[in-house]
Design an enzyme around this catalytic site. Sequence first.
Site, short mmCIF file in Angstrom:
data_model
loop_
_atom_site.label_atom_id
_atom_site.label_comp_id
_atom_site.label_asym_id
_atom_site.label_seq_id
_atom_site.Cartn_x
_atom_site.Cartn_y
_atom_site.Cartn_z
N ASP A 1 -2.86 4.29 4.79
CA ASP A 1 -2.25 3.74 3.57
C ASP A 1 -2.60 4.59 2.37
O ASP A 1 -3.76 4.63 1.96
CB ASP A 1 -2.77 2.32 3.34
CG ASP A 1 -2.19 1.33 4.33
OD1 ASP A 1 -0.96 1.21 4.39
OD2 ASP A 1 -2.98 0.69 5.05
N MET B 1 -2.20 5.10 -1.57
CA MET B 1 -1.85 4.33 -2.77
C MET B 1 -2.20 5.13 -4.01
O MET B 1 -3.27 5.75 -4.07
CB MET B 1 -2.63 3.03 -2.80
CG MET B 1 -2.42 2.17 -1.57
SD MET B 1 -3.41 0.67 -1.70
CE MET B 1 -3.00 -0.11 -0.15
N ASP C 1 3.69 -4.96 8.49
CA ASP C 1 2.44 -4.56 7.83
C ASP C 1 2.04 -5.59 6.79
O ASP C 1 2.76 -5.80 5.81
CB ASP C 1 2.67 -3.18 7.18
CG ASP C 1 1.42 -2.60 6.55
OD1 ASP C 1 0.33 -3.20 6.69
OD2 ASP C 1 1.54 -1.54 5.91
N HIS D 1 -2.86 3.91 11.26
CA HIS D 1 -2.07 3.67 10.05
C HIS D 1 -2.87 4.08 8.82
O HIS D 1 -3.99 3.61 8.60
CB HIS D 1 -1.72 2.19 9.99
CG HIS D 1 -0.78 1.81 8.89
ND1 HIS D 1 0.59 1.98 8.97
CD2 HIS D 1 -1.01 1.27 7.66
CE1 HIS D 1 1.17 1.55 7.86
NE2 HIS D 1 0.22 1.12 7.04
N SER E 1 -4.91 -0.29 10.50
CA SER E 1 -4.92 0.26 9.14
C SER E 1 -6.35 0.56 8.72
O SER E 1 -7.16 -0.36 8.55
CB SER E 1 -4.29 -0.72 8.16
OG SER E 1 -4.65 -0.34 6.84
N MET F 1 7.49 -4.76 5.06
CA MET F 1 6.24 -5.22 4.46
C MET F 1 6.22 -6.75 4.53
O MET F 1 7.14 -7.41 4.04
CB MET F 1 6.14 -4.78 3.00
CG MET F 1 5.86 -3.30 2.79
SD MET F 1 4.39 -2.66 3.63
CE MET F 1 3.09 -3.68 2.96
N MET G 1 2.54 4.74 -0.40
CA MET G 1 2.83 3.78 -1.48
C MET G 1 2.62 4.52 -2.79
O MET G 1 1.70 4.23 -3.56
CB MET G 1 1.89 2.56 -1.35
CG MET G 1 2.28 1.68 -0.17
SD MET G 1 0.97 0.53 0.31
CE MET G 1 0.05 1.58 1.41
C1 DX5 Z 1 -1.09 -3.08 2.30
C2 DX5 Z 1 -1.20 -2.03 3.36
C3 DX5 Z 1 -1.60 -2.54 4.67
C4 DX5 Z 1 -2.94 -3.20 4.70
C5 DX5 Z 1 -2.86 -4.32 5.70
O1 DX5 Z 1 -0.55 -2.54 1.16
O2 DX5 Z 1 0.05 -1.37 3.52
O3 DX5 Z 1 -1.49 -1.55 5.69
O4 DX5 Z 1 -3.99 -2.34 5.05
O5 DX5 Z 1 -4.03 -5.05 5.65
P1 DX5 Z 1 -4.20 -6.45 6.40
O6 DX5 Z 1 -3.91 -6.24 7.84
O7 DX5 Z 1 -5.62 -6.78 6.12
O8 DX5 Z 1 -3.23 -7.41 5.74
ZN ZN Z 2 0.36 -0.01 5.25
#
Ligand code: DX5
Ligand code: ZN
Length: 223
Positions: free
Chosen positions: A38, A40, A176, A36, A11, A140, A71
Amino acid sequence: MKMRPLLISPSILAADFSKLGEEVIAADRGGADWIHIDVMDGHFVPNISYGAPVMQCIRKCTAKLFDVHLMIAPADQYFAQFAAAGADLITVHAEAGPHLDRSLQAIRSLGKKVGVALNPATPVSVLEYVIDRLDLILIMTVNPGFGGQTFIQATLEKIRQAKALVNGRNIDIEVDGGITLETAPLAVKAGANVLVAGSSIFKGADYAANITALKLAATSLAV
Ligand code: DX5
Ligand code: ZN
Protein backbone atom coordinates in the site's frame (compact mmCIF):
# COMPACT_ATOMS: atom_id res chain seq x y z
CA MET A 1 -17.94 -20.79 -15.98
CA LYS A 2 -14.50 -21.77 -14.70
CA MET A 3 -13.82 -20.62 -11.12
CA ARG A 4 -10.73 -18.44 -10.72
CA PRO A 5 -8.32 -19.53 -7.99
CA LEU A 6 -8.75 -17.89 -4.60
CA LEU A 7 -5.67 -15.85 -3.72
CA ILE A 8 -4.63 -14.23 -0.45
CA SER A 9 -2.64 -11.00 -0.62
CA PRO A 10 -1.47 -9.96 2.86
CA SER A 11 -1.17 -6.19 3.24
CA ILE A 12 2.16 -5.35 4.81
CA LEU A 13 0.71 -2.06 6.00
CA ALA A 14 -0.23 -4.04 9.12
CA ALA A 15 3.23 -5.60 9.51
CA ASP A 16 5.89 -4.53 12.01
CA PHE A 17 7.99 -2.05 9.99
CA SER A 18 10.96 -2.46 12.33
CA LYS A 19 11.45 -5.94 10.83
CA LEU A 20 9.68 -5.64 7.50
CA GLY A 21 11.85 -8.16 5.67
CA GLU A 22 11.18 -10.85 8.26
CA GLU A 23 7.48 -10.06 8.15
CA VAL A 24 7.40 -10.52 4.37
CA ILE A 25 9.27 -13.82 4.67
CA ALA A 26 6.84 -14.99 7.38
CA ALA A 27 3.85 -14.11 5.19
CA ASP A 28 5.44 -15.89 2.22
CA ARG A 29 6.14 -19.05 4.26
CA GLY A 30 2.71 -18.79 5.84
CA GLY A 31 1.04 -19.29 2.47
CA ALA A 32 0.58 -15.81 1.02
CA ASP A 33 -0.12 -15.98 -2.71
CA TRP A 34 0.78 -12.34 -3.35
CA ILE A 35 2.22 -9.51 -1.24
CA HIS A 36 0.04 -6.38 -1.13
CA ILE A 37 1.98 -3.12 -0.93
CA ASP A 38 0.00 0.00 0.00
CA VAL A 39 1.59 3.22 -1.19
CA MET A 40 0.06 6.38 0.34
CA ASP A 41 1.04 9.97 -0.33
CA GLY A 42 -0.78 12.02 2.32
CA HIS A 43 -2.61 13.80 -0.52
CA PHE A 44 -4.82 11.30 -2.33
CA VAL A 45 -5.39 9.65 1.04
CA PRO A 46 -4.91 11.20 4.50
CA ASN A 47 -1.96 9.01 5.46
CA ILE A 48 1.64 8.41 4.36
CA SER A 49 3.10 4.89 4.19
CA TYR A 50 6.20 4.03 2.13
CA GLY A 51 7.42 4.21 -1.44
CA ALA A 52 9.51 2.44 -4.07
CA PRO A 53 12.83 2.40 -2.13
CA VAL A 54 11.26 0.44 0.75
CA MET A 55 9.61 -1.91 -1.70
CA GLN A 56 12.91 -2.49 -3.45
CA CYS A 57 14.49 -3.54 -0.14
CA ILE A 58 11.92 -6.27 0.49
CA ARG A 59 11.98 -7.49 -3.12
CA LYS A 60 14.84 -9.82 -2.21
CA CYS A 61 12.78 -11.41 0.61
CA THR A 62 10.23 -13.18 -1.59
CA ALA A 63 9.53 -14.30 -5.12
CA LYS A 64 5.78 -13.85 -4.68
CA LEU A 65 3.92 -11.40 -6.90
CA PHE A 66 4.19 -7.80 -5.69
CA ASP A 67 0.66 -6.40 -5.78
CA VAL A 68 1.25 -2.65 -5.62
CA HIS A 69 -1.73 -0.50 -4.64
CA LEU A 70 -0.97 3.11 -5.45
CA MET A 71 -3.01 5.56 -3.37
CA ILE A 72 -1.22 8.55 -4.84
CA ALA A 73 -2.17 11.43 -7.13
CA PRO A 74 -0.80 12.16 -9.58
CA ALA A 75 0.31 8.58 -10.13
CA ASP A 76 1.55 8.27 -13.72
CA GLN A 77 4.98 9.82 -13.15
CA TYR A 78 5.82 7.12 -10.59
CA PHE A 79 4.89 3.99 -12.55
CA ALA A 80 8.38 3.48 -13.98
CA GLN A 81 9.96 3.81 -10.53
CA PHE A 82 7.68 1.14 -9.05
CA ALA A 83 8.20 -1.12 -12.07
CA ALA A 84 11.98 -0.83 -11.65
CA ALA A 85 11.72 -1.50 -7.90
CA GLY A 86 10.04 -4.86 -8.47
CA ALA A 87 6.29 -4.34 -8.88
CA ASP A 88 4.54 -7.13 -10.79
CA LEU A 89 1.05 -5.67 -10.76
CA ILE A 90 0.44 -1.93 -10.51
CA THR A 91 -3.01 -0.77 -9.46
CA VAL A 92 -3.96 2.85 -9.94
CA HIS A 93 -7.08 4.49 -8.54
CA ALA A 94 -9.70 5.55 -11.09
CA GLU A 95 -10.10 8.73 -9.02
CA ALA A 96 -6.39 9.60 -9.08
CA GLY A 97 -6.33 11.43 -12.38
CA PRO A 98 -8.38 12.62 -15.34
CA HIS A 99 -6.95 10.18 -17.93
CA LEU A 100 -7.48 6.65 -16.69
CA ASP A 101 -7.13 5.08 -20.12
CA ARG A 102 -3.72 6.72 -20.56
CA SER A 103 -2.60 5.58 -17.09
CA LEU A 104 -3.53 1.98 -17.88
CA GLN A 105 -1.63 2.07 -21.15
CA ALA A 106 1.41 3.49 -19.33
CA ILE A 107 1.45 0.59 -16.86
CA ARG A 108 1.04 -1.95 -19.67
CA SER A 109 3.88 -0.39 -21.64
CA LEU A 110 6.21 -1.13 -18.70
CA GLY A 111 5.37 -4.82 -19.08
CA LYS A 112 3.47 -5.00 -15.78
CA LYS A 113 0.03 -6.34 -14.93
CA VAL A 114 -2.60 -3.61 -14.89
CA GLY A 115 -5.10 -2.95 -12.09
CA VAL A 116 -7.69 -0.29 -11.33
CA ALA A 117 -8.98 0.47 -7.84
CA LEU A 118 -12.40 1.98 -7.12
CA ASN A 119 -13.19 3.90 -3.94
CA PRO A 120 -16.46 2.94 -2.24
CA ALA A 121 -18.34 5.86 -3.83
CA THR A 122 -17.11 5.23 -7.38
CA PRO A 123 -19.42 3.21 -9.64
CA VAL A 124 -18.24 0.20 -11.63
CA SER A 125 -19.49 1.93 -14.80
CA VAL A 126 -16.25 4.00 -14.97
CA LEU A 127 -14.59 0.79 -16.16
CA GLU A 128 -16.96 0.12 -19.03
CA TYR A 129 -14.67 1.50 -21.76
CA VAL A 130 -11.34 0.35 -20.31
CA ILE A 131 -12.27 -3.18 -19.29
CA ASP A 132 -10.14 -4.80 -21.99
CA ARG A 133 -7.02 -3.07 -20.68
CA LEU A 134 -7.31 -4.68 -17.22
CA ASP A 135 -5.84 -7.68 -15.43
CA LEU A 136 -7.46 -6.79 -12.12
CA ILE A 137 -10.26 -4.72 -10.59
CA LEU A 138 -9.73 -3.71 -6.97
CA ILE A 139 -12.98 -2.97 -5.20
CA MET A 140 -12.16 -0.95 -2.08
CA THR A 141 -14.34 -2.27 0.72
CA VAL A 142 -13.30 0.60 3.02
CA ASN A 143 -12.23 4.17 2.26
CA PRO A 144 -8.52 3.93 1.51
CA GLY A 145 -5.92 5.33 3.89
CA PHE A 146 -5.88 3.14 6.97
CA GLY A 147 -5.86 -0.47 8.05
CA GLY A 148 -8.27 -1.88 10.59
CA GLN A 149 -11.48 -0.27 9.30
CA THR A 150 -14.93 -1.82 9.05
CA PHE A 151 -16.06 -3.47 5.79
CA ILE A 152 -18.68 -1.39 3.96
CA GLN A 153 -21.60 -3.68 3.09
CA ALA A 154 -22.75 -1.63 0.08
CA THR A 155 -19.59 -2.71 -1.73
CA LEU A 156 -20.94 -6.26 -2.06
CA GLU A 157 -23.30 -5.09 -4.79
CA LYS A 158 -20.34 -3.44 -6.54
CA ILE A 159 -18.42 -6.70 -6.49
CA ARG A 160 -21.39 -8.35 -8.19
CA GLN A 161 -21.50 -5.59 -10.79
CA ALA A 162 -17.76 -5.89 -11.42
CA LYS A 163 -18.16 -9.62 -11.91
CA ALA A 164 -20.94 -9.01 -14.44
CA LEU A 165 -18.81 -6.46 -16.32
CA VAL A 166 -15.86 -8.86 -16.40
CA ASN A 167 -18.19 -11.40 -17.98
CA GLY A 168 -15.73 -14.29 -18.16
CA ARG A 169 -12.69 -12.24 -19.20
CA ASN A 170 -9.33 -13.13 -17.69
CA ILE A 171 -9.56 -10.45 -14.96
CA ASP A 172 -9.14 -10.87 -11.20
CA ILE A 173 -11.52 -9.17 -8.78
CA GLU A 174 -9.73 -8.12 -5.61
CA VAL A 175 -11.23 -6.74 -2.40
CA ASP A 176 -9.35 -4.63 0.12
CA GLY A 177 -10.33 -3.40 3.56
CA GLY A 178 -12.00 -4.98 6.55
CA ILE A 179 -11.54 -8.52 5.25
CA THR A 180 -12.08 -10.94 8.13
CA LEU A 181 -13.36 -14.47 8.65
CA GLU A 182 -16.88 -12.98 8.57
CA THR A 183 -16.57 -10.72 5.49
CA ALA A 184 -14.28 -12.88 3.32
CA PRO A 185 -17.01 -15.40 2.45
CA LEU A 186 -19.44 -12.58 1.58
CA ALA A 187 -16.92 -10.99 -0.79
CA VAL A 188 -16.09 -14.30 -2.45
CA LYS A 189 -19.74 -15.21 -2.83
CA ALA A 190 -20.29 -11.83 -4.53
CA GLY A 191 -17.50 -12.59 -7.03
CA ALA A 192 -14.12 -11.64 -5.54
CA ASN A 193 -11.20 -14.05 -5.96
CA VAL A 194 -8.29 -12.07 -4.48
CA LEU A 195 -8.51 -11.12 -0.80
CA VAL A 196 -6.29 -8.41 0.62
CA ALA A 197 -6.01 -8.56 4.40
CA GLY A 198 -3.81 -6.64 6.78
CA SER A 199 -4.99 -6.74 10.39
CA SER A 200 -6.53 -10.19 10.14
CA ILE A 201 -3.25 -11.72 8.90
CA PHE A 202 -0.57 -9.75 10.79
CA LYS A 203 -2.09 -10.36 14.20
CA GLY A 204 -0.73 -12.75 16.80
CA ALA A 205 2.32 -14.79 15.91
CA ASP A 206 0.99 -17.47 13.58
CA TYR A 207 0.45 -15.86 10.17
CA ALA A 208 0.16 -19.28 8.52
CA ALA A 209 -2.82 -20.11 10.73
CA ASN A 210 -4.40 -16.73 9.96
CA ILE A 211 -3.98 -17.23 6.20
CA THR A 212 -5.33 -20.78 6.34
CA ALA A 213 -8.32 -19.67 8.41
CA LEU A 214 -9.12 -16.92 5.92
CA LYS A 215 -8.89 -19.31 2.96
CA LEU A 216 -11.08 -21.85 4.71
CA ALA A 217 -13.68 -19.26 5.69
CA ALA A 218 -13.72 -17.86 2.16
CA THR A 219 -14.21 -21.23 0.50
CA SER A 220 -16.67 -22.74 2.95
CA LEU A 221 -19.62 -21.24 1.16
CA ALA A 222 -23.07 -22.71 1.27
CA VAL A 223 -23.78 -23.52 -2.38
C1 DX5 B 1 -6.31 0.60 3.04
C2 DX5 B 1 -5.35 -0.33 2.39
C3 DX5 B 1 -5.50 -1.73 2.79
C4 DX5 B 1 -5.28 -1.98 4.25
C5 DX5 B 1 -6.22 -3.08 4.64
O1 DX5 B 1 -6.21 1.86 2.49
O2 DX5 B 1 -5.51 -0.28 0.98
O3 DX5 B 1 -4.72 -2.61 1.99
O4 DX5 B 1 -3.97 -2.35 4.57
O5 DX5 B 1 -6.16 -3.26 6.02
P1 DX5 B 1 -7.19 -4.17 6.82
O6 DX5 B 1 -7.13 -5.54 6.24
O7 DX5 B 1 -6.67 -4.10 8.20
O8 DX5 B 1 -8.55 -3.53 6.67
ZN1 ZN C 1 -4.51 -1.79 -0.30
